[in-house]
Design a protein around this motif. Structure first.
Motif, PDB file in Angstrom:
ATOM      1  N   VAL A 199       3.777   2.416  10.485  1.00 23.93           N
ATOM      2  CA  VAL A 199       3.975   1.059   9.899  1.00 23.93           C
ATOM      3  C   VAL A 199       5.353   0.624   9.831  1.00 23.93           C
ATOM      4  O   VAL A 199       6.340   1.378   9.645  1.00 23.93           O
ATOM      5  N   THR A 200       6.059  -0.503  10.534  1.00 23.05           N
ATOM      6  CA  THR A 200       7.395  -0.875  10.618  1.00 23.05           C
ATOM      7  C   THR A 200       7.541  -1.999   9.782  1.00 23.05           C
ATOM      8  O   THR A 200       6.821  -2.897   9.311  1.00 23.05           O
ATOM      9  N   ASP A 201       9.043  -2.091   9.473  1.00 23.00           N
ATOM     10  CA  ASP A 201       9.511  -3.179   8.589  1.00 23.00           C
ATOM     11  C   ASP A 201       9.760  -4.426   9.694  1.00 23.00           C
ATOM     12  O   ASP A 201       9.615  -4.396  10.944  1.00 23.00           O
ATOM     13  N   ALA A 202      10.340  -5.489   9.258  1.00 18.53           N
ATOM     14  CA  ALA A 202      10.725  -6.447   9.942  1.00 18.53           C
ATOM     15  C   ALA A 202      11.934  -6.164  11.071  1.00 18.53           C
ATOM     16  O   ALA A 202      11.731  -7.320  12.094  1.00 18.53           O
ATOM     17  N   ASP A 203      12.757  -5.222  10.854  1.00 17.91           N
ATOM     18  CA  ASP A 203      13.516  -4.833  11.798  1.00 17.91           C
ATOM     19  C   ASP A 203      13.007  -3.858  12.660  1.00 17.91           C
ATOM     20  O   ASP A 203      14.107  -3.143  13.683  1.00 17.91           O
ATOM     21  N   GLY A 204      11.823  -3.365  12.596  1.00 18.28           N
ATOM     22  CA  GLY A 204      11.317  -2.476  13.540  1.00 18.28           C
ATOM     23  C   GLY A 204      11.513  -0.911  12.941  1.00 18.28           C
ATOM     24  O   GLY A 204      11.091   0.037  13.674  1.00 18.28           O
ATOM     25  N   GLY A 205      12.236  -0.770  11.879  1.00 19.15           N
ATOM     26  CA  GLY A 205      12.213   0.487  11.316  1.00 19.15           C
ATOM     27  C   GLY A 205      10.976   0.987  10.468  1.00 19.15           C
ATOM     28  O   GLY A 205      10.022   0.358  10.120  1.00 19.15           O
ATOM     29  N   LEU A 206      10.753   2.352  10.565  1.00 21.13           N
ATOM     30  CA  LEU A 206       9.724   3.167  10.141  1.00 21.13           C
ATOM     31  C   LEU A 206       9.767   3.004   8.718  1.00 21.13           C
ATOM     32  O   LEU A 206      10.488   3.461   8.114  1.00 21.13           O
ATOM     33  N   LEU A 207       8.360   2.542   8.192  1.00 19.16           N
ATOM     34  CA  LEU A 207       8.319   2.739   6.554  1.00 19.16           C
ATOM     35  C   LEU A 207       7.385   3.695   6.411  1.00 19.16           C
ATOM     36  O   LEU A 207       7.367   4.354   5.299  1.00 19.16           O
ATOM     37  N   GLY A 208       6.338   4.030   7.472  1.00 14.76           N
ATOM     38  CA  GLY A 208       5.615   5.338   6.956  1.00 14.76           C
ATOM     39  C   GLY A 208       4.348   5.185   7.975  1.00 14.76           C
ATOM     40  O   GLY A 208       4.479   4.489   9.062  1.00 14.76           O
ATOM     41  N   SER A 209       3.309   5.604   7.632  1.00 17.88           N
ATOM     42  CA  SER A 209       2.040   5.489   8.545  1.00 17.88           C
ATOM     43  C   SER A 209       0.903   5.326   7.473  1.00 17.88           C
ATOM     44  O   SER A 209       0.864   5.622   6.415  1.00 17.88           O
ATOM     45  N   LEU A 241       0.745  -1.281   0.050  1.00 17.00           N
ATOM     46  CA  LEU A 241      -0.133  -0.075   0.002  1.00 17.00           C
ATOM     47  C   LEU A 241       0.896   1.302  -0.179  1.00 17.00           C
ATOM     48  O   LEU A 241       2.115   1.309   0.644  1.00 17.00           O
ATOM     49  N   LYS A 242       0.558   1.969  -0.801  1.00 13.05           N
ATOM     50  CA  LYS A 242       1.172   3.389  -0.694  1.00 13.05           C
ATOM     51  C   LYS A 242       0.940   4.183   0.511  1.00 13.05           C
ATOM     52  O   LYS A 242      -0.130   4.649   0.839  1.00 13.05           O
ATOM     53  N   LEU A 243       1.866   4.255   1.500  1.00 14.52           N
ATOM     54  CA  LEU A 243       1.736   4.854   2.895  1.00 14.52           C
ATOM     55  C   LEU A 243       1.887   6.271   2.866  1.00 14.52           C
ATOM     56  O   LEU A 243       2.650   6.596   1.855  1.00 14.52           O
ATOM     57  N   SER A 244       1.282   6.859   3.708  1.00 11.97           N
ATOM     58  CA  SER A 244       1.395   8.375   4.007  1.00 11.97           C
ATOM     59  C   SER A 244       2.655   8.611   4.620  1.00 11.97           C
ATOM     60  O   SER A 244       3.164   7.977   5.401  1.00 11.97           O
ATOM     61  N   SER A 245       3.373   9.784   4.385  1.00  7.90           N
ATOM     62  CA  SER A 245       4.434  10.178   4.885  1.00  7.90           C
ATOM     63  C   SER A 245       4.360  10.808   6.215  1.00  7.90           C
ATOM     64  O   SER A 245       3.240  11.085   6.636  1.00  7.90           O
ATOM     65  N   HIS A 246       5.297  10.827   6.979  1.00  7.09           N
ATOM     66  CA  HIS A 246       5.234  11.557   8.469  1.00  7.09           C
ATOM     67  C   HIS A 246       6.583  12.438   8.746  1.00  7.09           C
ATOM     68  O   HIS A 246       7.634  12.150   7.867  1.00  7.09           O
ATOM     69  N   VAL A 247       6.520  13.310   9.248  1.00  6.33           N
ATOM     70  CA  VAL A 247       7.699  13.910   9.749  1.00  6.33           C
ATOM     71  C   VAL A 247       8.487  13.234  10.967  1.00  6.33           C
ATOM     72  O   VAL A 247       7.663  12.655  11.837  1.00  6.33           O
TER      73      VAL A 247
END
Length: 284
Positions: free
Chosen positions: A113-123, A18-24
């Motif tokens: 939304v986080t990736d497999a390593d817990g990094g932030l991908l977007g919201s 899904l095209k996720l929303s950006s965040h600051v």
């Protein structure tokens, strides 16, 4: 093979697709004024606050309206004082329906939304899910002779859905009183009406965040009519649910004001009510 219904479609769409929303992204201790400015510059209503590699909190338009816009004395304070600490997150392998159900159950508007390593991908937010629903229904417009849940969404109108009572304000009301009324009503939308109670504009949390917050110090001296948005996200009660979702997706709104023939506000329907309805018709 039978085509999936809208709930099954949502179940089959992982958040990674899904095209996720950006965040600051801002570090802990960042000042409120600079966070609001960064959010406005990136056209996003969400900021995530980090403490090193850790997600420390989330700060949104609603926080701006509820805690920041009325208090110039806090604009230089750390955003940590007003964020939601330790926010819930969802993994990228979860489905769109997982995100929708979690957001509706917890009354979230933004979900990191986080990736497999817990990094932030977007919201993921309601706007992302509205666009997903609208595009699916547009592709299903030629339904054929067989009745399906999508028939309900294409041919049932908004009349039968639960609606919220509209919050009405005058263009001559002060921003201070209008924002206080929005907070008291726990709504992000005030419909601006003239002396005949016809809707002539709207004031939303997005307007407050984008135009007013950390800019206008004395809200009591400013009239709603000078700050409202004149484009109204509105529909007639006999608008079909699928058409309503298309309007929401086009305008980038998560609500529609139901308007009478004389332009009076009859109620407000949100994506939450629509999503609850299509879950019912697709699972019964």
């Amino acid at each position: 093979m039978k085509s999936p219904n809208i709930v099954q479609h949502f179940e089959g769409v992982p958040l990674s697709g899904l095209k996720l929303s950006s965040h600051v992204v801002v570090p802990s201790g960042h000042k409120v004024r600079s966070v609001v400015a960064a959010m406005a510059a990136q056209h996003t209503g969400c900021a995530v606050v980090t403490d090193g590699a850790r997600l420390a909190g989330i700060f949104t338009e609603r926080d701006v309206t509820n805690h920041v816009v009325r208090s110039p004395d806090v604009w230089g304070s750390p955003v940590d004082h007003f964020m939601t600490p330790e926010p819930m997150v969802i993994g990228h392998n979860a489905s769109a329906i997982d995100a929708l159900r979690l957001m509706n159950a917890r009354w979230f508007r933004n979900l990191p939304v986080t990736d497999a390593d817990g990094g932030l991908l977007g919201s993921v937010n309601h706007y992302d899910l509205i666009r997903l629903a609208a595009s699916f229904l547009e592709a299903q417009s030629d339904l054929g002779p067989e009745l399906s849940p999508e028939h309900n969404l294409h041919f049932v109108d908004l009349t039968g859905l639960p609606t919220q009572e509209p919050l009405l304000v005058s263009p001559d009301d002060s921003l201070a009183s209008a924002i206080e009324a929005m907070i008291a009503a726990r709504t992000g939308l005030a419909s601006v009406v003239n002396h005949r109670r016809a809707v002539i504009g709207e004031l939303t949390e997005h307007d407050v965040f984008l135009k007013v917050a950390c800019r206008v110090e004395d809200l009591a001296d400013e009239a709603v009519g000078d700050w409202m948005t004149r484009e109204i996200a509105a529909a007639a009660p006999d608008t079909s649910i699928s058409t309503a979702l298309g309007i929401m997706a086009q305008l980038g709104h998560r609500y529609l004001v139901l308007i009478s023939e004389t332009n009076r506000a009859l109620g407000v329907v949100t994506f939450r009510e629509i999503a609850e309805y299509f879950e019912i018709v697709c699972t019964t």
